[in-house]
Structure formats: C-alpha cells, structure tokens
Design an enzyme around this catalytic site. Structure first.
Site, short mmCIF file in Angstrom:
data_model
loop_
_atom_site.label_atom_id
_atom_site.label_comp_id
_atom_site.label_asym_id
_atom_site.label_seq_id
_atom_site.Cartn_x
_atom_site.Cartn_y
_atom_site.Cartn_z
CB CYS A 40 -0.81 0.21 1.12
SG CYS A 40 -1.95 -1.44 1.13
CG ASN A 54 -6.73 -0.74 1.52
OD1 ASN A 54 -5.99 -0.19 0.44
ND2 ASN A 54 -5.88 -0.97 2.66
CG HIS A 90 -2.84 3.54 2.39
ND1 HIS A 90 -3.41 3.27 1.18
CD2 HIS A 90 -3.12 2.58 3.25
CE1 HIS A 90 -3.76 1.75 1.28
NE2 HIS A 90 -3.70 1.39 2.55
O1 UT7 Z 1 -3.42 -1.09 3.49
C1 UT7 Z 1 -3.36 -2.10 4.56
C2 UT7 Z 1 -3.57 -1.30 6.01
N1 UT7 Z 1 -4.45 -1.84 6.62
C3 UT7 Z 1 -5.17 -1.23 7.60
O2 UT7 Z 1 -4.81 0.07 7.69
C4 UT7 Z 1 -6.02 -2.19 8.48
C5 UT7 Z 1 -6.00 -1.21 9.82
N2 UT7 Z 1 -6.93 -2.25 10.89
C6 UT7 Z 1 -8.18 -1.80 10.67
O3 UT7 Z 1 -8.42 -0.68 10.01
C7 UT7 Z 1 -8.94 -2.18 12.04
O4 UT7 Z 1 -8.46 -2.98 12.96
C8 UT7 Z 1 -10.00 -3.32 11.23
C9 UT7 Z 1 -11.03 -2.41 10.58
C10 UT7 Z 1 -9.42 -4.21 10.55
C11 UT7 Z 1 -10.83 -4.01 12.60
O5 UT7 Z 1 -11.30 -2.81 13.42
P1 UT7 Z 1 -11.21 -3.09 15.06
O6 UT7 Z 1 -11.99 -1.72 15.61
O7 UT7 Z 1 -9.72 -3.26 15.34
O8 UT7 Z 1 -12.07 -4.29 15.37
P2 UT7 Z 1 -11.35 -5.77 16.10
O9 UT7 Z 1 -10.47 -6.40 15.11
O10 UT7 Z 1 -11.30 -5.45 17.44
O11 UT7 Z 1 -12.72 -6.63 15.94
C12 UT7 Z 1 -13.70 -6.40 16.93
C13 UT7 Z 1 -14.89 -7.52 16.78
C14 UT7 Z 1 -14.65 -8.94 16.73
O12 UT7 Z 1 -15.70 -9.64 17.41
P3 UT7 Z 1 -15.56 -9.66 19.03
O13 UT7 Z 1 -14.46 -10.75 18.89
O14 UT7 Z 1 -15.14 -8.72 19.69
O15 UT7 Z 1 -17.11 -10.31 19.06
C15 UT7 Z 1 -14.76 -9.44 15.22
O16 UT7 Z 1 -15.15 -10.72 15.20
O17 UT7 Z 1 -15.68 -7.21 15.35
C16 UT7 Z 1 -15.73 -8.42 14.56
N3 UT7 Z 1 -15.33 -8.24 13.34
C17 UT7 Z 1 -16.67 -7.93 12.41
N4 UT7 Z 1 -17.99 -7.92 12.63
C18 UT7 Z 1 -18.82 -7.59 11.50
C19 UT7 Z 1 -14.57 -8.12 12.45
N5 UT7 Z 1 -14.77 -8.10 11.24
C20 UT7 Z 1 -16.10 -7.90 11.44
C21 UT7 Z 1 -16.93 -7.69 10.02
N6 UT7 Z 1 -18.28 -7.38 10.36
N7 UT7 Z 1 -16.33 -7.58 8.69
#
Ligand code: UT7
Length: 320
Positions: free
Chosen positions: A114, A277, A247
């Site tokens: 990226c 993205n 980005h």
């Molecule tokens: O260019 C590459 C660079 N990539 C990035 O910059 C990505 C950077 N990271 C992020 O943007 C965020 O960390 C994410 C958007 C990927 C995730 O957000 P988060 O606030 O860190 O969520 P999390 O990983 O803490 O997940 C929380 C919950 C989990 O459920 P439990 O275990 O708390 O019950 C996941 O299972 O959200 C759940 N979850 C979803 N729920 C609905 C994860 N993905 C999804 C989804 N739909 N698609």
C-alpha cells in the site's frame, strides 16, 4: 538544476460500486453498521473476471496522459506499483507499456504494497532529477479482490480494486519538494499473502492475512511522523500545506493522521468510503478525485503519505 513536476493525473475504478449490503447478499457474515463505524467504507469496486491490474492501469494512464497533453510514445520510463501483478513475469509495467503502444521506455514494477505509490513516485523523481529520464508514468494498480479470503470477514470487507496514475516531467522549478521512504522488515508477519507458486502448484496460503489492530497501531504512529519528517527536510511548514492525502485504508486512521498534523478535516482528502482500500492505487485515486473536482488547485502544496505491508511507509510533498 532539473526538478520533477506533475503534468497529469488519472484514475480508474472498474464496474459498479459494490455496497456492504451487496457483500452480505454474496454470503459474507458482516453488517453494514460494523463496516461503516469501524472503517468508514460504504462501497468498493471489483474488476470483472479476467480484468487485470494492467487493464485498470491502462485506463488510469490514458486519463493522466490526456491531462498532460502527452502521447504514450513520449514516455521514457514506466513504473507500476502493484502487489497483484498480471503474471509472475514479465512485469505489469511492460504489459502496460505494450497496451499503451510505447516502445523503448524503461519499464519495471515496484513492490511496496500500500506504500507502493509513494515509493514509486519517489523513485521516479530521482530518475528525473538525475537527468537520465524526462517523461515518466507512475501508476499504482491493484486487484486485491483476487487475494481476498471471502470467509475471512476481518479482511474481505476492507479492500477494492482500482488504479491511479501520474505523469511526471522534467521542469526548471520543483513540483516534488521532498520525499521520504522507509521499511521495517521485522513487521512482515502482520500483513502479508504468505503463499507462492512452486513446482506447478500454489504452496502455502494465497490469501491476504492481517493482524488489523497491530496494523492500525503502526499506521497511526508512522503516518504523521513521516509527513512531518518530509516537510521538515524540504524546509516547508505544515501551515503552508493545503492538502493531506493519506493512504485510504480506514477513515479512523485518516482522521487521526490529519488531527495529529494539525490539518482541518476539510483539508484531508477521503475516498475510502467509496473506494475501500485499493492498496497502491488508493493515493493516486484520491489525488485524481480531488484534482478533477477542483479542490486541488495549481500552485498548492499537497502531502501524500502511505503505509503498507513489509512494513513500508513514506511521504511525498509536492507543489501541484
Ligand atoms: O493497507 C493495509 C492497511 N490496513 C489497515 O490499515 C487496516 C488497519 N486496521 C483496521 O482498520 C482495523 O483494525 C479493522 C477495521 C481491521 C478492525 O477494526 P477493530 O476496531 O480493530 O476491530 P477488532 O479487530 O477489534 O474486531 C472487533 C470485533 C470482533 O468481534 P468480537 O470478537 O469482539 O466479538 C470481530 O469478530 O468485530 C468483529 N468483526 C466483524 N464484525 C462484523 C471483525 N470483522 C467484522 C466484520 N463484520 N466484517
């Protein structure tokens, strides 16, 4: 003294927008409210079967060349930043070159995921400043839909396909005012596609894998600091910079970066909501959108800042 200036920009997104609801209809276990609140993403675009990074790159390049008023035959260097090349070899840059009808320019791919576009722009600027090349096409193009695991909702809702391009040309005054690129290979496990092709088979895991929280933490620490470093090195105060183009991975990372740099929300270009993205394409697509809708005006200073797998990161400060 020779400098590099931007002569044209172009962008291309394939097909119709695919909404979060469309993903649910395709069987992804997710919900619109989660995606919007955690990432800001509402739609993304996917390339049709058989449409490759070079096809998207071709459309974006034609638009950038048209804005520059330049024929493809005049290019003497073609650089493509991509992590989803058409083939293992030859490079996507040479495939694009053939589609553009250019013969003789140097052409190669650059892989910094990226952060690929800021890496490529920074490399292109050095070719121009050395005096060896004068008209350079720099493209970021990716079809991440091909490397997504549709059963992994942590990643498959985040990405889209697209391409963005810039035509750089030699000038007597600087368009690009400063660049900085960095990497830390010890962090390669938090975002990768660990598989490969060997012995006629795919070996290992051919899908994108990410520790989202680790990537998030790293991105918010590195994006503001590399933007600041680039401005400091160029002797330009952030107060003089009109636009920030980070980005486009997550609106929360983008907003944090803008705030940390003291930019007003309206100075930060945000396209992640509509594009998702698009990896190496995200920054040039956002640049193209803001140039074509009239926000970015000639003479204004713009800072581009990227981060990606590797980990890689960098920034380019330019006067448009
Ligand atoms: O260019 C590459 C660079 N990539 C990035 O910059 C990505 C950077 N990271 C992020 O943007 C965020 O960390 C994410 C958007 C990927 C995730 O957000 P988060 O606030 O860190 O969520 P999390 O990983 O803490 O997940 C929380 C919950 C989990 O459920 P439990 O275990 O708390 O019950 C996941 O299972 O959200 C759940 N979850 C979803 N729920 C609905 C994860 N993905 C999804 C989804 N739909 N698609």
């Amino acid at each position: 003294m020779t400098f590099a200036r931007i002569a044209g920009v172009g962008g291309y997104l394939p097909g119709e927008p695919v909404t979060n609801q469309d993903l649910i209809a395709r069987g992804v276990d997710t919900d619109d409210a989660w995606i919007v609140s955690r990432t800001g993403i509402r739609t993304r675009h996917f390339a049709a079967q058989g449409v490759t990074s070079s096809d998207l790159a071709l459309e974006a390049s034609r638009r950038a060349l048209a804005m520059a008023g330049m024929e493809a035959g005049a290019l003497d260097l073609i650089l493509v930043a991509t992590s989803t090349p058409d083939m293992i070899f030859p490079s996507t840059a040479t495939i694009l070159q053939a589609k553009l009808g250019n013969v003789g320019a140097a052409a190669f791919d650059l892989q910094a995921v990226c952060a690929g576009f800021v890496y490529a722009l920074s490399v292109a600027e050095k070719f121009i400043r050395s005096g060896s090349h004068k008209k350079v096409l720099v493209v970021g193009a990716d079809v991440f839909s091909r490397i997504l695991d549709w059963n992994d909702r942590n990643t498959c809702v985040l990405f889209g396909d697209g391409a963005g391009a810039v035509v750089l040309e030699a000038a007597e005054y600087p368009g690009i005012l400063g660049t900085a690129i960095h990497a830390d290979g010890s962090k390669n496990a938090i975002l990768n596609v660990p598989g490969q092709v060997s012995g006629g088979k795919v070996t290992g895991d051919p899908f994108l894998r990410m520790d989202g929280q680790a990537v998030f933490k790293f991105a918010v620490s590195i994006l503001p600091s590399v933007a600041q470093q680039t401005c400091d090195t160029a002797g330009v105060s952030l107060d003089e910079v009109s636009w920030l183009i980070p980005h486009q991975a997550n609106v929360r990372i983008i907003e944090f970066t803008g705030k940390k740099l003291g930019m007003k929300p309206e100075q930060v270009i945000v396209t992640v909501g509509e594009h998702g993205n698009t990896s190496a394409a995200s920054i040039p697509l956002a640049l193209d959108a803001a140039v074509r809708d009239g926000r970015i005006q000639h003479g204004q200073k713009v800072i581009l800042v990227g981060v990606g797998g590797g980990f890689t990161w960098g920034a380019v400060l330019l006067r448009f």
